[in-house]
Design an enzyme around this catalytic site. Structure first.
Site, PDB file in Angstrom:
ATOM      1  N   ASP A  54      21.328  38.667  43.999  1.00  0.00           N
ATOM      2  CA  ASP A  54      21.647  37.256  43.695  1.00  0.00           C
ATOM      3  C   ASP A  54      20.449  36.478  43.171  1.00  0.00           C
ATOM      4  O   ASP A  54      20.618  35.509  42.419  1.00  0.00           O
ATOM      5  CB  ASP A  54      22.177  36.541  44.951  1.00  0.00           C
ATOM      6  CG  ASP A  54      23.673  36.745  45.145  1.00  0.00           C
ATOM      7  OD1 ASP A  54      24.228  37.670  44.531  1.00  0.00           O
ATOM      8  OD2 ASP A  54      24.269  35.982  45.927  1.00  0.00           O
ATOM      9  N   ASN A  98      27.871  38.734  40.852  1.00  0.00           N
ATOM     10  CA  ASN A  98      28.869  37.967  41.638  1.00  0.00           C
ATOM     11  C   ASN A  98      28.163  36.880  42.433  1.00  0.00           C
ATOM     12  O   ASN A  98      28.507  36.611  43.586  1.00  0.00           O
ATOM     13  CB  ASN A  98      29.643  38.910  42.565  1.00  0.00           C
ATOM     14  CG  ASN A  98      30.882  38.229  43.144  1.00  0.00           C
ATOM     15  OD1 ASN A  98      31.286  37.150  42.708  1.00  0.00           O
ATOM     16  ND2 ASN A  98      31.479  38.859  44.144  1.00  0.00           N
ATOM     17  N   ASP A 318      29.626  31.247  56.096  1.00  0.00           N
ATOM     18  CA  ASP A 318      29.102  32.586  55.809  1.00  0.00           C
ATOM     19  C   ASP A 318      28.945  33.421  57.083  1.00  0.00           C
ATOM     20  O   ASP A 318      28.670  34.623  57.000  1.00  0.00           O
ATOM     21  CB  ASP A 318      27.751  32.511  55.080  1.00  0.00           C
ATOM     22  CG  ASP A 318      27.913  32.169  53.601  1.00  0.00           C
ATOM     23  OD1 ASP A 318      29.060  32.004  53.128  1.00  0.00           O
ATOM     24  OD2 ASP A 318      26.873  32.060  52.905  1.00  0.00           O
ATOM     25  N   GLU A 346      33.120  36.394  47.926  1.00  0.00           N
ATOM     26  CA  GLU A 346      32.979  37.727  47.335  1.00  0.00           C
ATOM     27  C   GLU A 346      34.302  38.476  47.337  1.00  0.00           C
ATOM     28  O   GLU A 346      34.567  39.345  46.516  1.00  0.00           O
ATOM     29  CB  GLU A 346      31.911  38.520  48.086  1.00  0.00           C
ATOM     30  CG  GLU A 346      30.487  38.159  47.723  1.00  0.00           C
ATOM     31  CD  GLU A 346      30.011  36.858  48.321  1.00  0.00           C
ATOM     32  OE1 GLU A 346      30.836  35.993  48.703  1.00  0.00           O
ATOM     33  OE2 GLU A 346      28.780  36.674  48.398  1.00  0.00           O
ATOM     34  N   HIS A 389      28.900  42.010  50.741  1.00  0.00           N
ATOM     35  CA  HIS A 389      27.736  42.279  51.595  1.00  0.00           C
ATOM     36  C   HIS A 389      27.946  41.858  53.045  1.00  0.00           C
ATOM     37  O   HIS A 389      27.505  42.529  53.971  1.00  0.00           O
ATOM     38  CB  HIS A 389      26.504  41.586  51.011  1.00  0.00           C
ATOM     39  CG  HIS A 389      26.679  40.110  50.761  1.00  0.00           C
ATOM     40  ND1 HIS A 389      25.705  39.184  50.981  1.00  0.00           N
ATOM     41  CD2 HIS A 389      27.742  39.382  50.302  1.00  0.00           C
ATOM     42  CE1 HIS A 389      26.134  37.980  50.673  1.00  0.00           C
ATOM     43  NE2 HIS A 389      27.359  38.071  50.246  1.00  0.00           N
ATOM     44  N   ARG A 390      28.673  40.732  53.250  1.00  0.00           N
ATOM     45  CA  ARG A 390      28.832  40.247  54.634  1.00  0.00           C
ATOM     46  C   ARG A 390      29.839  41.082  55.429  1.00  0.00           C
ATOM     47  O   ARG A 390      29.790  41.115  56.654  1.00  0.00           O
ATOM     48  CB  ARG A 390      29.189  38.759  54.666  1.00  0.00           C
ATOM     49  CG  ARG A 390      28.155  37.919  53.967  1.00  0.00           C
ATOM     50  CD  ARG A 390      28.057  36.489  54.429  1.00  0.00           C
ATOM     51  NE  ARG A 390      27.127  35.793  53.557  1.00  0.00           N
ATOM     52  CZ  ARG A 390      25.794  35.898  53.612  1.00  0.00           C
ATOM     53  NH1 ARG A 390      25.217  36.656  54.539  1.00  0.00           N
ATOM     54  NH2 ARG A 390      25.018  35.255  52.761  1.00  0.00           N
ATOM     55  N   LYS A 415      23.379  42.529  47.504  1.00  0.00           N
ATOM     56  CA  LYS A 415      23.607  41.174  46.962  1.00  0.00           C
ATOM     57  C   LYS A 415      22.619  40.171  47.552  1.00  0.00           C
ATOM     58  O   LYS A 415      22.120  39.292  46.846  1.00  0.00           O
ATOM     59  CB  LYS A 415      25.050  40.738  47.230  1.00  0.00           C
ATOM     60  CG  LYS A 415      25.418  39.403  46.587  1.00  0.00           C
ATOM     61  CD  LYS A 415      26.903  39.110  46.713  1.00  0.00           C
ATOM     62  CE  LYS A 415      27.337  37.922  45.870  1.00  0.00           C
ATOM     63  NZ  LYS A 415      26.960  36.617  46.393  1.00  0.00           N
TER      64      LYS A 415
END
Ligand SMILES: O=C(O)C1=C[C@@H](OP(=O)(O)O)[C@@H](O)[C@H](O)C1
Ligand SMILES: C=C(OP(=O)(O)O)C(=O)O
Length: 437
Positions: A54, A98, A318, A346, A389-390, A415
């Site tokens: 990112d 993204n 998040d 995402e 990613h999360r 990311k």
């Protein structure tokens, strides 16, 4: 590449996780500081910079605009020679992968700078809304449009720069639109007043934007709630700026303490952090953990059985996936609401999260704006990450407690946190088991 043909990682149950860790720099602060430094007069010295996909797409885009960015070999220190007062390239094709912050902040900045640009990303980025931002900036001469006319990227810009005056922006899909407009506003020919229409989600990120803009010497005021006045025309001043460790990344390590019955200190973050996600520790406290604040970090210690909670996570969205995983190991259900905007990230972070949590043995009720997690006996499962990613980072926390949890495409952590699995391994002292796809 489909997830079925990719690498899988199995995180081994760890027993109590005890230790301390300093996550890499904040994604949100790195990308804000890069924007302000790029527009500044002079050379800004950034420390604690995040090196990840990112931030790399942001750096690559700014370099295309003739911003000089010198990185240290490890990428954590950056000297940014801003274009303030000089001229930039007024034509570029920008790839953002993204990264929501990158496309939203750059769409505003490039439109305010003036010129001809196209911004595009991966397929998922082309499904993530940006229409409210385009509508807002076009009220001041933004010249921006959605290429497919669907309110999503790719974005095309053909602009003579911003007039200033008044714009109105929707705030219920993403706060990044408002942040982007505020950071670009000093380029306007006259002061800009930004009115937020309707609900404003993720408010702490707006406060973060105000703080960064002010650090770079520009005046911005919230004159009445939801109305922001930015000084313009005006040039940011180059400064020395140290970026905090990433608080969203910290949530996984605090959660590791909670689910494993251990104690973890995250270094470099305090309650005074600019990132609202430090507030995640309050959720863990409500679930029964002990949170200790120190000038050099925040420690979470598990304290007996975890209790399910009812929580509005609008401001810390998040960390929804992190909390959902902790909820799997609590007594009683956990209800999360206020996060309808999580469907535009995402991946759809409500429906897709619910699907994977069910595989882990939980009963899930899905709402428009959240979910209720009723834990069941944990089950071994192979979990999809949806290139989010999360998802990968949160599911790894479940693996510390429950055996047989396999995570597909763990490389998607690149990311925001390429070294995540290595850092987790170091903290827990456990080796993960990798299977090549
Ligand atoms: O401004 C920012 O840096 C961010 C704002 C939030 O997005 P929304 O405002 O879309 O919730 C957050 O999810 C994202 O990771 C980073
Ligand atoms: C939502 C996120 O990122 P972005 O919107 O910046 O792509 C995230 O990092 O969780």
């Amino acid at each position: 590449m489909s997830e079925s043909s990719q690498t899988t990682v199995e995180v081994q149950p760890s027993g109590q996780v005890n230790g301390s860790i300093r996550p890499p720099g904040s994604k949100s602060l790195t990308n804000r500081a890069l924007i302000c430094a790029a527009l500044a007069r002079g050379t800004t010295h950034l420390t604690g910079v995040l090196r990840s996909e990112d931030t790399e797409v942001m750096i690559d885009a700014l370099r295309q605009l003739d911003v000089r960015i010198d990185l240290s070999p490890d990428g954590r220190v950056a000297d940014v020679s801003g274009i303030g007062g000089s001229d930039a390239s007024h034509k570029a094709e920008v790839y953002v992968a993204n990264s929501g912050t990158t496309i939203r902040f750059l769409t505003a900045m490039l439109s305010a700078l003036g010129g001809n640009y196209r911004l595009h990303g991966i397929d998922r980025m082309h499904q993530r809304p940006i229409g409210d931002l385009l509508t807002a900036i076009n009220q001041t001469g933004g010249g921006a449009s959605s290429e497919q006319g669907d309110g999503c990227p790719p974005v095309r810009i053909d602009s003579q720069g911003w007039q200033g005056g008044k714009v109105t922006v929707g705030g219920n899909v993403s706060s990044q639109y408002l942040s982007g407009i505020m950071m670009a506003a000093p380029l306007s020919r006259s002061p800009l007043e930004i009115h937020v229409e309707g609900e404003l989600v993720s408010r702490p990120y707006v406060d973060m934007t105000l703080a960064v803009i002010r650090s770079f010497g520009v005046d911005v005021t919230e004159t009445t709630p939801g109305v922001f006045a930015v000084q313009a025309p005006c040039v940011y001043q180059a400064i020395e700026y140290d970026i905090e460790p990433d608080a969203s990344a910290a949530s996984y390590f605090w959660a590791a303490a909670a689910v494993s019955g251990g104690t973890v200190k995250v270094e470099g973050l305090t309650r005074a952090a600019l990132q609202g996600d430090v507030g995640f520790v309050d959720c863990l406290a409500k679930m029964g953990c002990t949170v200790t604040d120190a000038p050099d970090g925040i420690t979470v210690a598990a304290g007996g059985p975890l209790r399910g909670i009812d929580v509005d996570m609008n401001q810390i969205s998040d960390t929804v996936q992190t909390l959902s995983v902790v909820a799997l190991f609590a007594e009683g259900p956990t209800t999360i609401h206020g996060v309808a905007h999580n469907r535009f990230k995402e991946t759809d972070r409500i429906t897709d999260l619910a699907t994977e949590l069910r595989k882990l043995g939980a009963t899930i009720e899905e709402f428009d704006d959240g979910l209720k997690i009723t834990p069941g006996p944990p089950r071994a499962a192979t979990l999809k990450t949806y290139n989010d990613h999360r998802m990968a980072m949160s599911f790894a926390v479940a693996g510390l407690r429950a055996p047989g949890i396999q995570i597909k495409n763990p490389a998607c952590t690149a990311k925001t946190y390429p070294e995540y699995f290595a850092d987790l391994q170091r903290l827990t002292g456990q080796s993960h088991h990798w299977t090549a796809g």
